[in-house]
Design a protein around this motif. Structure first.
Motif, PDB file in Angstrom:
ATOM      1  N   ASN A 397       0.816  -1.212   0.000  1.00 32.62           N
ATOM      2  CA  ASN A 397       0.000   0.000   0.000  1.00 32.62           C
ATOM      3  C   ASN A 397       0.853   1.267   0.000  1.00 32.62           C
ATOM      4  N   MET A 398       2.021   1.189   0.644  1.00 35.84           N
ATOM      5  CA  MET A 398       2.906   2.351   0.667  1.00 35.84           C
ATOM      6  C   MET A 398       3.653   2.521  -0.649  1.00 35.84           C
ATOM      7  N   ALA A 399       3.852   1.415  -1.384  1.00 40.40           N
ATOM      8  CA  ALA A 399       4.674   1.475  -2.587  1.00 40.40           C
ATOM      9  C   ALA A 399       3.888   1.669  -3.863  1.00 40.40           C
ATOM     10  N   VAL A 400       2.656   1.174  -3.916  1.00 40.10           N
ATOM     11  CA  VAL A 400       1.951   1.066  -5.189  1.00 40.10           C
ATOM     12  C   VAL A 400       1.681   2.417  -5.848  1.00 40.10           C
ATOM     13  N   ARG A 401       1.477   3.476  -5.065  1.00 41.03           N
ATOM     14  CA  ARG A 401       1.232   4.800  -5.648  1.00 41.03           C
ATOM     15  C   ARG A 401       2.350   5.793  -5.313  1.00 41.03           C
ATOM     16  N   ASN A 402       3.433   5.280  -4.746  1.00 39.86           N
ATOM     17  CA  ASN A 402       4.546   6.143  -4.358  1.00 39.86           C
ATOM     18  C   ASN A 402       5.855   5.506  -4.816  1.00 39.86           C
ATOM     19  N   ASN A 403       6.011   5.410  -6.141  1.00 45.78           N
ATOM     20  CA  ASN A 403       7.164   4.697  -6.693  1.00 45.78           C
ATOM     21  C   ASN A 403       8.493   5.311  -6.269  1.00 45.78           C
ATOM     22  N   ALA A 404       8.551   6.626  -6.241  1.00 46.81           N
ATOM     23  CA  ALA A 404       9.816   7.287  -5.892  1.00 46.81           C
ATOM     24  C   ALA A 404      10.189   7.012  -4.431  1.00 46.81           C
ATOM     25  N   GLU A 405       9.226   7.197  -3.540  1.00 48.03           N
ATOM     26  CA  GLU A 405       9.507   6.984  -2.124  1.00 48.03           C
ATOM     27  C   GLU A 405       9.796   5.524  -1.796  1.00 48.03           C
ATOM     28  N   SER A 406       9.222   4.612  -2.606  1.00 48.31           N
ATOM     29  CA  SER A 406       9.393   3.193  -2.304  1.00 48.31           C
ATOM     30  C   SER A 406      10.840   2.735  -2.413  1.00 48.31           C
ATOM     31  N   ARG A 407      11.693   3.584  -3.007  1.00 50.52           N
ATOM     32  CA  ARG A 407      13.114   3.238  -3.085  1.00 50.52           C
ATOM     33  C   ARG A 407      13.747   3.159  -1.703  1.00 50.52           C
ATOM     34  N   GLU A 408      13.097   3.779  -0.724  1.00 50.92           N
ATOM     35  CA  GLU A 408      13.597   3.672   0.649  1.00 50.92           C
ATOM     36  C   GLU A 408      13.626   2.223   1.103  1.00 50.92           C
ATOM     37  N   PHE A 409      12.577   1.477   0.757  1.00 50.75           N
ATOM     38  CA  PHE A 409      12.543   0.053   1.103  1.00 50.75           C
ATOM     39  C   PHE A 409      13.718  -0.673   0.445  1.00 50.75           C
ATOM     40  N   VAL A 410      13.996  -0.315  -0.821  1.00 50.95           N
ATOM     41  CA  VAL A 410      15.090  -0.949  -1.549  1.00 50.95           C
ATOM     42  C   VAL A 410      16.422  -0.634  -0.873  1.00 50.95           C
ATOM     43  N   ALA A 411      16.590   0.602  -0.467  1.00 57.12           N
ATOM     44  CA  ALA A 411      17.846   1.024   0.155  1.00 57.12           C
ATOM     45  C   ALA A 411      18.114   0.297   1.467  1.00 57.12           C
ATOM     46  N   TYR A 412      17.058  -0.057   2.169  1.00 55.56           N
ATOM     47  CA  TYR A 412      17.216  -0.752   3.455  1.00 55.56           C
ATOM     48  C   TYR A 412      17.300  -2.264   3.310  1.00 55.56           C
ATOM     49  N   GLY A 413      17.334  -2.773   2.078  1.00 55.37           N
ATOM     50  CA  GLY A 413      17.536  -4.205   1.868  1.00 55.37           C
ATOM     51  C   GLY A 413      16.291  -5.052   1.960  1.00 55.37           C
ATOM     52  N   ILE A 414      15.164  -4.510   1.537  1.00 52.78           N
ATOM     53  CA  ILE A 414      13.908  -5.250   1.641  1.00 52.78           C
ATOM     54  C   ILE A 414      13.881  -6.476   0.727  1.00 52.78           C
ATOM     55  N   GLU A 415      14.602  -6.418  -0.419  1.00 55.75           N
ATOM     56  CA  GLU A 415      14.529  -7.531  -1.370  1.00 55.75           C
ATOM     57  C   GLU A 415      15.021  -8.831  -0.748  1.00 55.75           C
ATOM     58  N   SER A 416      16.177  -8.780  -0.127  1.00 61.12           N
ATOM     59  CA  SER A 416      16.720 -10.009   0.473  1.00 61.12           C
ATOM     60  C   SER A 416      15.848 -10.491   1.621  1.00 61.12           C
ATOM     61  N   LEU A 417      15.279  -9.538   2.357  1.00 62.31           N
ATOM     62  CA  LEU A 417      14.420  -9.904   3.474  1.00 62.31           C
ATOM     63  C   LEU A 417      13.156 -10.618   2.986  1.00 62.31           C
ATOM     64  N   LEU A 418      12.558 -10.109   1.909  1.00 60.03           N
ATOM     65  CA  LEU A 418      11.353 -10.727   1.361  1.00 60.03           C
ATOM     66  C   LEU A 418      11.670 -12.079   0.720  1.00 60.03           C
ATOM     67  N   ASN A 419      12.822 -12.184   0.063  1.00 59.78           N
ATOM     68  CA  ASN A 419      13.200 -13.471  -0.535  1.00 59.78           C
ATOM     69  C   ASN A 419      13.478 -14.519   0.535  1.00 59.78           C
ATOM     70  N   ASP A 420      14.072 -14.098   1.635  1.00 60.17           N
ATOM     71  CA  ASP A 420      14.274 -15.022   2.755  1.00 60.17           C
ATOM     72  C   ASP A 420      12.926 -15.472   3.325  1.00 60.17           C
ATOM     73  N   ALA A 421      11.997 -14.517   3.408  1.00 61.75           N
ATOM     74  CA  ALA A 421      10.660 -14.856   3.902  1.00 61.75           C
ATOM     75  C   ALA A 421       9.966 -15.823   2.961  1.00 61.75           C
TER      76      ALA A 421
END
Length: 461
Positions: A397-421
């Motif tokens: 919900n935070m990312a779908v309409r806020n593409n620019a801001e959603s890069r914050e999640f990327v910067a904090y390493g969300i991809e590896s965390l979600l893949n581990d999950a």
């Protein structure tokens, strides 16, 4: 199919182990339990240690004495002691309660209460014993019992008796849709409203009344496909919602009462207009004050988050919740209680509700540092399906309409965390939420088509 046996069958096996195999009573019981469990027998309703302590004789003895006392009203001074002994046995396990029920305990206790309804020294312990009897066994309640409950609510003035009665009523509602509907049809709502509106009502009285209200709107009886939880919540909200919201101010210094009231309101705001009614009555201000004034009380913050999430069902209220400064409080609560699974899940759920179809609300949460807090809290509970599900929903919900801001999640390493999950929860229901979060953040994810078809053309006859 679950297999069941009678108490007598179990007792016979235990006695055979003692007499023929010369086992000690403890070993005989252990061996009998293993035998029956190996055969797939459910021993939930069996009193397993009967040979060590003949509980059945004590239960029967107590019931006979109470039955005699209710008929001739003699030796009343011993009745509270007998009731206490019986309650102690009933509190041990469900097997003893079912055994007592088969020995007509419900009717004996109800007759005793009816014949001594003006004697608090007997009525109060009898109500407590009845509550113990029906713990996990609500099928016993009948219309005679409901009539007696309503009669006591109408006539009794002693607060402690009313509280014990309300606890019995609540027990009758748990996992029993028919009881809830019968109580509602007996007009329990107006009686509860009178208790909530009492000027001199105590906090403990309010908590018991709120407990009954929440039990009346449960939908936990698997035997009934369609219940009336929503209908009950609607009727109660129309009658009591404004009164309940006002109680937040009245009991603002009592954390236990305020928490119960907030949880109760959260179960009642099942319609758009009810959310607005709570805000109009000042409910939002009270909730935020609770979070500000009690930052270290875990349960209270969890209850406040649950209520904020429920109120966000109204778009106007949702916008006001965020503009009133709730976002920093929510993020702070998740951060302070990141070791509490219930608070973290409730906080994520609250963020999900407040950012649904609202890019401006999502922007506020970005400004409050929500991405880092969400990721940090997720690391605490990598194996919790509940936390991961709500976290993914909040991220989406935070990312779908806020593409620019959603890069914050990327910067904090969300991809590896979600893949581990995804590795941990790959076979769980939550895997689709994880994949959707990866997709909405722009990461590579393998989506499986649920239905491919057989490649056969359709014919229109």
């Amino acid at each position: 199919m679950v297999r069941v046996i009678k108490q007598e069958t179990y007792d016979e096996v235990v006695k055979e182990n003692i007499e023929e195999l010369e086992m000690s009573p403890e070993d005989a019981i252990e061996d009998a339990i293993k035998q029956f469990e190996a055969q797939g027998v459910d021993l939930t309703n069996i009193i397993k240690d009967l040979v060590l302590n003949d509980t059945s004789d004590m239960i029967l003895s107590c019931l006979k004495k109470l039955e005699t006392a209710s008929k001739d009203n003699k030796n009343c001074e011993n009745i509270p002691h007998i009731l206490e002994k019986l309650k102690t046995e009933l509190d041990k396990d469900i097997a003893r309660r079912i055994y007592a029920a088969k020995q007509n305990a419900y009717s004996i206790l109800l007759d005793l209460m009816k014949s001594n309804k003006n004697d608090i020294n007997i009525l109060k312990p009898a109500l407590k014993t009845m509550t113990s009897l029906m713990n996990g066994h609500p099928d016993l309640l009948d219309m005679a019992g409901i009539e007696f409950q309503m009669q006591i609510l109408d006539q009794e003035t002693n607060v402690s008796v009313i509280q014990v009665l309300l606890r019995w009523i609540r027990q009758c509602c748990i996992k029993h849709e028919v009881n809830r509907q019968n109580l509602f049809n007996a007009d329990i709502l107006n009686r509860l409203k009178i208790i909530l509106a009492k000027e001199n009502a105590t906090g403990s009285e309010m908590r018991d009344a709120c407990g009954v209200i929440r039990a009346l709107v449960l939908d936990d009886d698997l035997r009934h496909e369609f219940g009336k939880a929503h209908e009950h919540a609607t009727h109660i909200a129309r009658a009591c919602l404004s009164v309940a919201t006002g109680l937040l101010s009245k009991f603002k210094d009592d954390k236990g009462v305020v928490g119960d009231i907030m949880l109760t309101i959260a179960t009642l705001v099942v319609r758009n207009e009810f959310c607005q009614e709570v805000e109009d009555a000042g409910g939002l201000t009270y909730i935020l004050d609770v979070m500000i004034n009690h930052p270290d009380t875990e349960k209270l913050n969890w209850q406040a988050l649950k209520l904020l999430k429920a109120l966000a069902g109204n778009d106007n209220v949702k916008a006001h919740i965020v503009t009133s400064g709730s976002a920093p409080l929510i993020v702070s609560a998740i951060s302070r209680f990141k070791s509490s699974e219930s608070v973290v899940a409730a906080g994520f759920s609250c963020i999900t509700a407040l950012t649904l179809k609202s890019s401006s609300n999502a922007g506020v949460f970005y400004d409050c540092g929500a991405p880092f807090i969400i990721i940090d809290a997720m690391k605490q509970f990598p194996k919790s399906e509940n936390v991961i599900r709500h976290a993914c929903q909040a991220i989406r919900n935070m990312a779908v309409r806020n593409n620019a801001e959603s890069r914050e999640f990327v910067a904090y390493g969300i991809e590896s965390l979600l893949n581990d999950a995804l590795k941990i929860h790959g076979s769980d229901d939550v895997k689709d939420e994880i994949k959707a979060a990866l997709r909405d953040l722009g990461f590579k994810v393998q989506l499986k088509e649920q239905w491919l078809g057989k490649g056969v053309g359709l014919k229109n006859d």
